[in-house]
Scaffold this active site. Sequence first.
Site, PDB file in Angstrom:
ATOM      1  N   ALA A  14      19.666 -58.179 -27.351  1.00 25.11           N
ATOM      2  CA  ALA A  14      19.531 -57.468 -26.073  1.00 25.11           C
ATOM      3  C   ALA A  14      20.124 -58.210 -24.887  1.00 25.11           C
ATOM      4  O   ALA A  14      20.083 -57.718 -23.763  1.00 25.11           O
ATOM      5  CB  ALA A  14      18.054 -57.179 -25.802  1.00 25.11           C
ATOM      6  N   ARG A  16      23.155 -58.771 -24.040  1.00 21.48           N
ATOM      7  CA  ARG A  16      24.390 -58.210 -23.455  1.00 21.48           C
ATOM      8  C   ARG A  16      24.799 -56.981 -24.266  1.00 21.48           C
ATOM      9  O   ARG A  16      24.114 -56.591 -25.218  1.00 21.48           O
ATOM     10  CB  ARG A  16      25.494 -59.263 -23.480  1.00 21.48           C
ATOM     11  CG  ARG A  16      25.883 -59.628 -24.912  1.00 21.48           C
ATOM     12  CD  ARG A  16      26.945 -60.702 -24.990  1.00 21.48           C
ATOM     13  NE  ARG A  16      27.519 -60.728 -26.338  1.00 21.48           N
ATOM     14  CZ  ARG A  16      28.274 -61.698 -26.815  1.00 21.48           C
ATOM     15  NH1 ARG A  16      28.532 -62.746 -26.060  1.00 21.48           N
ATOM     16  NH2 ARG A  16      28.765 -61.629 -28.031  1.00 21.48           N
ATOM     17  N   ASP A  57      16.342 -66.193 -32.897  1.00 16.84           N
ATOM     18  CA  ASP A  57      17.337 -65.764 -33.879  1.00 16.84           C
ATOM     19  C   ASP A  57      16.630 -64.843 -34.873  1.00 16.84           C
ATOM     20  O   ASP A  57      15.687 -65.263 -35.552  1.00 16.84           O
ATOM     21  CB  ASP A  57      17.903 -66.997 -34.586  1.00 16.84           C
ATOM     22  CG  ASP A  57      19.034 -66.663 -35.531  1.00 16.84           C
ATOM     23  OD1 ASP A  57      19.045 -65.541 -36.085  1.00 16.84           O
ATOM     24  OD2 ASP A  57      19.904 -67.534 -35.732  1.00 16.84           O
ATOM     25  N   VAL A  58      17.091 -63.595 -34.974  1.00 14.69           N
ATOM     26  CA  VAL A  58      16.391 -62.634 -35.843  1.00 14.69           C
ATOM     27  C   VAL A  58      16.590 -62.940 -37.328  1.00 14.69           C
ATOM     28  O   VAL A  58      15.880 -62.407 -38.178  1.00 14.69           O
ATOM     29  CB  VAL A  58      16.814 -61.166 -35.577  1.00 14.69           C
ATOM     30  CG1 VAL A  58      16.376 -60.720 -34.199  1.00 14.69           C
ATOM     31  CG2 VAL A  58      18.303 -60.954 -35.783  1.00 14.69           C
ATOM     32  N   SER A 135      27.627 -48.765 -38.122  1.00 18.28           N
ATOM     33  CA  SER A 135      29.007 -48.796 -37.591  1.00 18.28           C
ATOM     34  C   SER A 135      29.840 -47.755 -38.326  1.00 18.28           C
ATOM     35  O   SER A 135      29.589 -47.473 -39.504  1.00 18.28           O
ATOM     36  CB  SER A 135      29.626 -50.182 -37.820  1.00 18.28           C
ATOM     37  OG  SER A 135      31.018 -50.143 -37.546  1.00 18.28           O
ATOM     38  N   TYR A 148      31.298 -57.397 -43.173  1.00 15.80           N
ATOM     39  CA  TYR A 148      30.700 -56.657 -42.045  1.00 15.80           C
ATOM     40  C   TYR A 148      30.489 -55.202 -42.437  1.00 15.80           C
ATOM     41  O   TYR A 148      29.406 -54.643 -42.257  1.00 15.80           O
ATOM     42  CB  TYR A 148      31.630 -56.757 -40.830  1.00 15.80           C
ATOM     43  CG  TYR A 148      31.161 -55.964 -39.620  1.00 15.80           C
ATOM     44  CD1 TYR A 148      30.287 -56.528 -38.697  1.00 15.80           C
ATOM     45  CD2 TYR A 148      31.596 -54.657 -39.405  1.00 15.80           C
ATOM     46  CE1 TYR A 148      29.857 -55.800 -37.587  1.00 15.80           C
ATOM     47  CE2 TYR A 148      31.174 -53.927 -38.303  1.00 15.80           C
ATOM     48  CZ  TYR A 148      30.306 -54.510 -37.392  1.00 15.80           C
ATOM     49  OH  TYR A 148      29.880 -53.782 -36.304  1.00 15.80           O
ATOM     50  N   ALA A 149      31.538 -54.571 -42.989  1.00 18.95           N
ATOM     51  CA  ALA A 149      31.470 -53.149 -43.327  1.00 18.95           C
ATOM     52  C   ALA A 149      30.422 -52.886 -44.419  1.00 18.95           C
ATOM     53  O   ALA A 149      29.683 -51.899 -44.346  1.00 18.95           O
ATOM     54  CB  ALA A 149      32.841 -52.661 -43.783  1.00 18.95           C
ATOM     55  N   ALA A 151      27.752 -54.704 -45.033  1.00 20.22           N
ATOM     56  CA  ALA A 151      26.422 -54.855 -44.422  1.00 20.22           C
ATOM     57  C   ALA A 151      26.061 -53.603 -43.620  1.00 20.22           C
ATOM     58  O   ALA A 151      24.930 -53.100 -43.701  1.00 20.22           O
ATOM     59  CB  ALA A 151      26.395 -56.093 -43.529  1.00 20.22           C
ATOM     60  N   LYS A 152      27.012 -53.066 -42.857  1.00 18.29           N
ATOM     61  CA  LYS A 152      26.721 -51.886 -42.037  1.00 18.29           C
ATOM     62  C   LYS A 152      26.531 -50.639 -42.905  1.00 18.29           C
ATOM     63  O   LYS A 152      25.719 -49.763 -42.581  1.00 18.29           O
ATOM     64  CB  LYS A 152      27.837 -51.664 -41.011  1.00 18.29           C
ATOM     65  CG  LYS A 152      27.878 -52.733 -39.918  1.00 18.29           C
ATOM     66  CD  LYS A 152      26.589 -52.749 -39.099  1.00 18.29           C
ATOM     67  CE  LYS A 152      26.677 -53.665 -37.896  1.00 18.29           C
ATOM     68  NZ  LYS A 152      25.426 -53.679 -37.098  1.00 18.29           N
TER      69      LYS A 152
HETATM   70  N1  LIG Z   1      31.098 -53.028 -30.015  1.00 19.71           N
HETATM   71  C1  LIG Z   1      31.441 -52.219 -30.985  1.00 19.71           C
HETATM   72  O1  LIG Z   1      32.551 -51.646 -30.977  1.00 19.71           O
HETATM   73  C2  LIG Z   1      30.512 -51.944 -32.134  1.00 19.71           C
HETATM   74  C3  LIG Z   1      30.903 -51.007 -33.081  1.00 19.71           C
HETATM   75  C4  LIG Z   1      30.056 -50.717 -34.154  1.00 19.71           C
HETATM   76  C5  LIG Z   1      28.846 -51.392 -34.253  1.00 19.71           C
HETATM   77  N2  LIG Z   1      28.492 -52.316 -33.321  1.00 19.71           N
HETATM   78  C6  LIG Z   1      27.212 -52.991 -33.495  1.00 19.71           C
HETATM   79  O2  LIG Z   1      26.470 -52.899 -32.294  1.00 19.71           O
HETATM   80  C7  LIG Z   1      25.563 -54.005 -32.218  1.00 19.71           C
HETATM   81  C8  LIG Z   1      25.693 -54.655 -30.852  1.00 19.71           C
HETATM   82  O3  LIG Z   1      27.013 -55.157 -30.733  1.00 19.71           O
HETATM   83  P1  LIG Z   1      27.766 -55.407 -29.336  1.00 19.71           P
HETATM   84  O4  LIG Z   1      29.076 -54.755 -29.441  1.00 19.71           O
HETATM   85  O5  LIG Z   1      26.855 -55.131 -28.197  1.00 19.71           O
HETATM   86  O6  LIG Z   1      28.038 -56.968 -29.514  1.00 19.71           O
HETATM   87  P2  LIG Z   1      27.776 -58.227 -28.586  1.00 19.71           P
HETATM   88  O7  LIG Z   1      28.362 -59.357 -29.338  1.00 19.71           O
HETATM   89  O8  LIG Z   1      28.203 -57.975 -27.185  1.00 19.71           O
HETATM   90  O9  LIG Z   1      26.183 -58.335 -28.580  1.00 19.71           O
HETATM   91  C9  LIG Z   1      25.459 -58.692 -29.723  1.00 19.71           C
HETATM   92  C10 LIG Z   1      24.231 -59.459 -29.288  1.00 19.71           C
HETATM   93  O10 LIG Z   1      23.481 -59.756 -30.489  1.00 19.71           O
HETATM   94  C11 LIG Z   1      23.072 -61.102 -30.406  1.00 19.71           C
HETATM   95  N3  LIG Z   1      22.846 -61.633 -31.756  1.00 19.71           N
HETATM   96  C12 LIG Z   1      23.769 -61.783 -32.738  1.00 19.71           C
HETATM   97  N4  LIG Z   1      23.194 -62.334 -33.810  1.00 19.71           N
HETATM   98  C13 LIG Z   1      21.896 -62.523 -33.508  1.00 19.71           C
HETATM   99  C14 LIG Z   1      20.799 -63.080 -34.204  1.00 19.71           C
HETATM  100  N5  LIG Z   1      20.937 -63.561 -35.450  1.00 19.71           N
HETATM  101  N6  LIG Z   1      19.591 -63.131 -33.587  1.00 19.71           N
HETATM  102  C15 LIG Z   1      19.444 -62.667 -32.324  1.00 19.71           C
HETATM  103  N7  LIG Z   1      20.452 -62.156 -31.608  1.00 19.71           N
HETATM  104  C16 LIG Z   1      21.661 -62.086 -32.194  1.00 19.71           C
HETATM  105  C17 LIG Z   1      24.202 -61.831 -29.690  1.00 19.71           C
HETATM  106  O11 LIG Z   1      23.760 -63.066 -29.144  1.00 19.71           O
HETATM  107  C18 LIG Z   1      24.586 -60.798 -28.630  1.00 19.71           C
HETATM  108  O12 LIG Z   1      23.848 -60.957 -27.429  1.00 19.71           O
HETATM  109  C19 LIG Z   1      25.923 -54.918 -33.403  1.00 19.71           C
HETATM  110  O13 LIG Z   1      25.025 -54.689 -34.464  1.00 19.71           O
HETATM  111  C20 LIG Z   1      27.321 -54.471 -33.764  1.00 19.71           C
HETATM  112  O14 LIG Z   1      27.650 -54.743 -35.108  1.00 19.71           O
HETATM  113  C21 LIG Z   1      29.297 -52.607 -32.259  1.00 19.71           C
END
Ligand SMILES: NC(=O)c1ccc[n+]([C@@H]2O[C@H](COP(=O)([O-])OP(=O)(O)OC[C@H]3O[C@@H](n4cnc5c(N)ncnc54)[C@H](O)[C@@H]3O)[C@@H](O)[C@H]2O)c1
Length: 255
Positions: A14, A16, A57-58, A135, A148-149, A151-152
């Site tokens: 959360a 960012r 860290d989750v 995703s 990544y794919a 896992a999603k």
């Molecule tokens: N941005 C895209 O285009 C996109 C597309 C498909 C899916 N997603 C998914 O959306 C979600 C959010 O991504 P985003 O684009 O906002 O990315 P981002 O990198 O801006 O934000 C991800 C946040 O998750 C936190 N994080 C990562 N691993 C963690 C952990 N182990 N424990 C606690 N916090 C952790 C990071 O510190 C970061 O603040 C992710 O699951 C990502 O795979 C994003």
Amino acid sequence: MPDRPVRTAIVTGAARGIGAAVVQRLIDDGARVLLVDRDPLVAETAARLGGVGLQQDVAEAGAGVLLAQAALDAFGRIDILVNNAGIGGSKALAASDDALIARFLDVNLAAVLRVTRDILPHLPRPGGRIVNVASTFGIAGYPGTTAYAVAKGGIAQFTRQLASEVAPEGITVNAVAPGVIETAMTEGHRRNPVYLRAVLEPTPLRRAGTPGEVAAVIGFLASNDASYVVGQVIAVDGGWLVGRYPPPEHETGDA
Ligand SMILES: NC(=O)c1ccc[n+]([C@@H]2O[C@H](COP(=O)([O-])OP(=O)(O)OC[C@H]3O[C@@H](n4cnc5c(N)ncnc54)[C@H](O)[C@@H]3O)[C@@H](O)[C@H]2O)c1
């Protein structure tokens, strides 16, 4: 009639991006929110948006129990869990070593199962809401980001699986599958001409999405309005999964 209790939520990842936009959305909708992130920036984001921050860290063992305790200490109840934390930037299978494969499957899939399992007992029955972040790359094949794919794709199936397990108790589980969204995770990609041509140009809306556009759908799935929506994985992708547009210079309308 007694007032409805204020709904409370846990949002992971959360600090960012999409996660922070989800927090904003839920707070705008009247909820109280625990922001969880491994990045210390989470404290600042929580203060800015008016939530409670927890640096965690989750993927660490026991994280789910810690999250549940923190939310119960802060709010006394947990209505909504948004599993958004995730890492990006994996590689094609041939270039993926054991550590990379293990890390992506653990952070982006196994940790979601563990955290959800440990928070699940605290959700209200009926009324609990779980929203996962999958995703489009976990639905359609796209070369080069295998772990990544996978896992999603697992998150999409976890959503259907858990939805069928807990719906009889009145808890709904759904997911969003974002396409290319303007966050730090895709910053490099969105500057890469090959990626732009391969992914953004074929997107019918011809642009990346914003975190707020994903958060709006998550907010709906977390709301009482989505009470009869169960086990769905909703793409928020500008149409990428349903249509491929030709490059602009060939856009004549003819087949
Ligand atoms: N941005 C895209 O285009 C996109 C597309 C498909 C899916 N997603 C998914 O959306 C979600 C959010 O991504 P985003 O684009 O906002 O990315 P981002 O990198 O801006 O934000 C991800 C946040 O998750 C936190 N994080 C990562 N691993 C963690 C952990 N182990 N424990 C606690 N916090 C952790 C990071 O510190 C970061 O603040 C992710 O699951 C990502 O795979 C994003």
